[in-house]
Write an enzyme that holds these catalytic residues in place. Structure first.
Site: not given
Ligand code: NI
Length: 181
Positions: A47, A52, A100-101, A142-143, A146
């Site tokens: 995701g 991000q 998380c990226l 989670h997404e 953000h």
């Molecule tokens: Ni994340």
């Protein structure tokens, strides 16, 4: 094809609240969605949210179908979700490991609601309305966090349940989970 740089923890844009999208079907949003997809795949995430990659719009992309890295994970349909609205359908929460990226190489144990309903639009302007559970619910939560400038580390119950993947694996507390997003 345009792979963007994923912003890392410490970048102030990750803490900002993103704006609603006025026209989910516009050409600008299609380009943004393509960029998010290309970047998510390049980073092998499940995701990715627009902020991000430095775009403060309420757009997230998530999902995967069969992933050799995570053979036991339940698949989540590939989804573009714009202007999401989430209803939490239960007070029950469960803790699981997330990554998380924007926080590479680390994992944390995060409580999330086990059942949610989410709605919004995709980039073709179509409405989305789903009731989901488990890992699917976790990825969406989670997404969408953000979009409100919230990272999973702000939801940890205990800082002892957060750390580098290698150290967590050595201490036998962590086994890989499909949640770099
Ligand atoms: Ni994340």
């Amino acid at each position: 094809m345009s792979i963007k740089k994923v912003l890392q923890l410490g970048d102030p844009l990750l803490s900002r609240i993103s704006e609603s999208v006025e026209d989910p079907g516009s050409g600008i949003i299609k380009i943004l969605v393509d960029d998010i997809y290309d970047t998510m795949r390049d980073y092998q995430g499940v995701g990715l949210a627009a902020p991000q990659i430095g775009v403060l719009k309420r757009v997230v992309v998530f999902g995967f179908t069969g992933n050799s890295r995570y053979p036991d994970a339940e698949p989540v349909p590939e989804t573009v979700l714009i202007n999401p609205v989430i209803d939490i359908l239960t007070t029950e929460t469960v803790e699981d490991w997330e990554g998380c990226l924007s926080i590479p190489g680390m994992r944390g144990l995060v409580p999330r609601a086990t059942k949610i309903r989410y709605g919004g639009f995709n980039h073709e302007g179509k409405t989305i309305n789903r009731t989901v559970e488990g890992f699917h619910a976790r990825v969406v939560l989670h997404e969408c966090d953000h979009l409100d400038g919230i990272l999973y580390i702000q939801r940890l119950k205990n800082l002892a349940d957060f750390g580098f993947i290698d150290a967590l694996q050595e201490s036998k507390r962590y086994s890989p989970a499909p949640c770099d997003s």
